[in-house]
Motif scaffolding. Sequence first.
Motif, PDB file in Angstrom:
ATOM      1  N   PRO A  20       0.840  -1.202   0.000  1.00  0.00           N
ATOM      2  CA  PRO A  20       0.000   0.000   0.000  1.00  0.00           C
ATOM      3  C   PRO A  20       0.876   1.253   0.000  1.00  0.00           C
ATOM      4  O   PRO A  20       1.959   1.259   0.582  1.00  0.00           O
ATOM      5  N   GLU A  21       0.393   2.315  -0.642  1.00  0.00           N
ATOM      6  CA  GLU A  21       1.204   3.523  -0.746  1.00  0.00           C
ATOM      7  C   GLU A  21       1.472   4.178   0.607  1.00  0.00           C
ATOM      8  O   GLU A  21       2.467   4.871   0.771  1.00  0.00           O
ATOM      9  N   PRO A  37       4.062   0.219  -5.432  1.00  0.00           N
ATOM     10  CA  PRO A  37       3.010   0.717  -4.543  1.00  0.00           C
ATOM     11  C   PRO A  37       1.644   0.684  -5.224  1.00  0.00           C
ATOM     12  O   PRO A  37       1.545   0.803  -6.452  1.00  0.00           O
ATOM     13  N   ILE A  38       0.598   0.481  -4.428  1.00  0.00           N
ATOM     14  CA  ILE A  38      -0.772   0.546  -4.935  1.00  0.00           C
ATOM     15  C   ILE A  38      -1.556   1.534  -4.084  1.00  0.00           C
ATOM     16  O   ILE A  38      -1.240   1.766  -2.924  1.00  0.00           O
ATOM     17  N   VAL A  39      -2.592   2.113  -4.665  1.00  0.00           N
ATOM     18  CA  VAL A  39      -3.452   3.055  -3.961  1.00  0.00           C
ATOM     19  C   VAL A  39      -4.194   2.303  -2.867  1.00  0.00           C
ATOM     20  O   VAL A  39      -4.771   1.246  -3.115  1.00  0.00           O
ATOM     21  N   ASP A  40      -4.144   2.851  -1.646  1.00  0.00           N
ATOM     22  CA  ASP A  40      -4.780   2.152  -0.528  1.00  0.00           C
ATOM     23  C   ASP A  40      -6.010   2.863   0.014  1.00  0.00           C
ATOM     24  O   ASP A  40      -6.756   2.304   0.800  1.00  0.00           O
ATOM     25  N   GLY A  41      -6.250   4.094  -0.387  1.00  0.00           N
ATOM     26  CA  GLY A  41      -7.434   4.815   0.063  1.00  0.00           C
ATOM     27  C   GLY A  41      -7.343   5.368   1.470  1.00  0.00           C
ATOM     28  O   GLY A  41      -8.337   5.874   1.995  1.00  0.00           O
ATOM     29  N   ILE A  59      -8.116  -3.771   8.302  1.00  0.00           N
ATOM     30  CA  ILE A  59      -7.876  -4.853   7.341  1.00  0.00           C
ATOM     31  C   ILE A  59      -9.021  -4.934   6.353  1.00  0.00           C
ATOM     32  O   ILE A  59      -8.813  -5.060   5.142  1.00  0.00           O
ATOM     33  N   THR A  60     -10.233  -4.839   6.864  1.00  0.00           N
ATOM     34  CA  THR A  60     -11.411  -4.856   5.984  1.00  0.00           C
ATOM     35  C   THR A  60     -11.379  -3.666   5.034  1.00  0.00           C
ATOM     36  O   THR A  60     -11.661  -3.809   3.839  1.00  0.00           O
ATOM     37  N   TYR A  61     -11.008  -2.495   5.557  1.00  0.00           N
ATOM     38  CA  TYR A  61     -10.925  -1.289   4.730  1.00  0.00           C
ATOM     39  C   TYR A  61      -9.916  -1.486   3.594  1.00  0.00           C
ATOM     40  O   TYR A  61     -10.193  -1.162   2.435  1.00  0.00           O
ATOM     41  N   LEU A  62      -8.743  -2.016   3.937  1.00  0.00           N
ATOM     42  CA  LEU A  62      -7.736  -2.273   2.900  1.00  0.00           C
ATOM     43  C   LEU A  62      -8.243  -3.265   1.866  1.00  0.00           C
ATOM     44  O   LEU A  62      -8.056  -3.067   0.661  1.00  0.00           O
ATOM     45  N   ASN A  63      -8.875  -4.337   2.316  1.00  0.00           N
ATOM     46  CA  ASN A  63      -9.400  -5.338   1.392  1.00  0.00           C
ATOM     47  C   ASN A  63     -10.409  -4.731   0.424  1.00  0.00           C
ATOM     48  O   ASN A  63     -10.439  -5.072  -0.754  1.00  0.00           O
ATOM     49  N   SER A  69      -6.768  -1.535  -7.242  1.00  0.00           N
ATOM     50  CA  SER A  69      -5.367  -1.153  -7.455  1.00  0.00           C
ATOM     51  C   SER A  69      -4.474  -2.383  -7.560  1.00  0.00           C
ATOM     52  O   SER A  69      -3.571  -2.436  -8.391  1.00  0.00           O
ATOM     53  N   PHE A  70      -4.728  -3.376  -6.695  1.00  0.00           N
ATOM     54  CA  PHE A  70      -3.942  -4.597  -6.726  1.00  0.00           C
ATOM     55  C   PHE A  70      -4.142  -5.327  -8.056  1.00  0.00           C
ATOM     56  O   PHE A  70      -3.177  -5.775  -8.680  1.00  0.00           O
ATOM     57  N   THR A  71      -5.390  -5.419  -8.495  1.00  0.00           N
ATOM     58  CA  THR A  71      -5.691  -6.093  -9.764  1.00  0.00           C
ATOM     59  C   THR A  71      -4.995  -5.394 -10.923  1.00  0.00           C
ATOM     60  O   THR A  71      -4.417  -6.054 -11.793  1.00  0.00           O
TER      61      THR A  71
END
Length: 91
Positions: A20-21, A37-41, A59-63, A69-71
Amino acid sequence: MLQLASILHTQSFKIIIIHPESYFPNHSDHPHFTFKPIVDGFSEIGKHIPEKPDPSFFITYLNEHCADSFTDCLAGLLAELDAPPCVQVEF
Protein backbone atom coordinates in the motif's frame (compact mmCIF):
# COMPACT_ATOMS: atom_id res chain seq x y z
CA MET A 1 7.54 -12.24 4.63
CA LEU A 2 10.64 -10.26 3.73
CA GLN A 3 12.80 -13.00 5.24
CA LEU A 4 11.02 -15.59 3.09
CA ALA A 5 11.47 -13.33 0.05
CA SER A 6 15.19 -13.06 0.81
CA ILE A 7 15.50 -16.84 1.01
CA LEU A 8 13.63 -17.25 -2.29
CA HIS A 9 15.85 -14.57 -3.86
CA THR A 10 18.95 -16.62 -2.95
CA GLN A 11 17.36 -19.44 -4.95
CA SER A 12 17.18 -17.16 -8.06
CA PHE A 13 13.56 -16.06 -7.68
CA LYS A 14 12.74 -12.51 -8.77
CA ILE A 15 10.95 -10.79 -5.88
CA ILE A 16 8.31 -8.11 -6.42
CA ILE A 17 6.73 -6.55 -3.35
CA ILE A 18 3.29 -4.98 -3.87
CA HIS A 19 2.55 -2.67 -0.94
CA PRO A 20 0.00 0.00 0.00
CA GLU A 21 1.20 3.52 -0.75
CA SER A 22 0.82 4.56 2.91
CA TYR A 23 3.14 1.79 4.11
CA PHE A 24 6.33 0.95 2.33
CA PRO A 25 9.31 -1.13 3.35
CA ASN A 26 12.71 0.52 3.32
CA HIS A 27 13.88 -0.05 -0.24
CA SER A 28 17.52 0.38 0.72
CA ASP A 29 17.25 -2.62 3.07
CA HIS A 30 16.24 -4.80 0.11
CA PRO A 31 17.88 -3.36 -3.03
CA HIS A 32 17.49 -6.65 -4.91
CA PHE A 33 13.66 -6.53 -4.68
CA THR A 34 11.29 -4.59 -6.90
CA PHE A 35 8.68 -2.53 -5.04
CA LYS A 36 5.30 -1.59 -6.55
CA PRO A 37 3.01 0.72 -4.54
CA ILE A 38 -0.77 0.55 -4.93
CA VAL A 39 -3.45 3.05 -3.96
CA ASP A 40 -4.78 2.15 -0.53
CA GLY A 41 -7.43 4.81 0.06
CA PHE A 42 -6.08 5.78 3.49
CA SER A 43 -6.15 9.46 2.52
CA GLU A 44 -9.96 9.12 2.60
CA ILE A 45 -10.26 6.89 5.66
CA GLY A 46 -10.87 9.73 8.14
CA LYS A 47 -14.53 10.06 7.21
CA HIS A 48 -15.09 6.29 7.50
CA ILE A 49 -13.48 5.48 10.86
CA PRO A 50 -16.06 4.59 13.50
CA GLU A 51 -15.72 6.14 16.95
CA LYS A 52 -14.30 2.90 18.40
CA PRO A 53 -12.99 0.90 15.44
CA ASP A 54 -12.67 -2.84 15.73
CA PRO A 55 -9.08 -3.99 15.03
CA SER A 56 -10.31 -5.75 11.91
CA PHE A 57 -11.72 -2.46 10.57
CA PHE A 58 -8.42 -1.45 8.94
CA ILE A 59 -7.88 -4.85 7.34
CA THR A 60 -11.41 -4.86 5.98
CA TYR A 61 -10.92 -1.29 4.73
CA LEU A 62 -7.74 -2.27 2.90
CA ASN A 63 -9.40 -5.34 1.39
CA GLU A 64 -12.28 -3.22 0.09
CA HIS A 65 -10.20 -0.28 -1.17
CA CYS A 66 -7.08 -1.96 -2.54
CA ALA A 67 -8.65 -4.68 -4.66
CA ASP A 68 -8.87 -2.61 -7.87
CA SER A 69 -5.37 -1.15 -7.46
CA PHE A 70 -3.94 -4.60 -6.73
CA THR A 71 -5.69 -6.09 -9.76
CA ASP A 72 -4.39 -3.30 -12.01
CA CYS A 73 -0.85 -3.68 -10.66
CA LEU A 74 -0.91 -7.44 -11.10
CA ALA A 75 -2.29 -7.09 -14.65
CA GLY A 76 0.58 -4.70 -15.45
CA LEU A 77 3.14 -7.15 -14.09
CA LEU A 78 1.63 -10.00 -16.10
CA ALA A 79 1.62 -7.83 -19.23
CA GLU A 80 5.34 -7.25 -18.71
CA LEU A 81 5.86 -11.03 -18.73
CA ASP A 82 4.05 -11.29 -22.07
CA ALA A 83 6.19 -8.55 -23.64
CA PRO A 84 8.94 -9.77 -25.92
CA PRO A 85 12.35 -9.79 -24.26
CA CYS A 86 14.65 -6.88 -24.97
CA VAL A 87 17.46 -7.74 -27.33
CA GLN A 88 20.64 -5.71 -27.32
CA VAL A 89 22.37 -5.60 -30.67
CA GLU A 90 25.99 -4.49 -30.83
CA PHE A 91 27.73 -3.48 -34.02
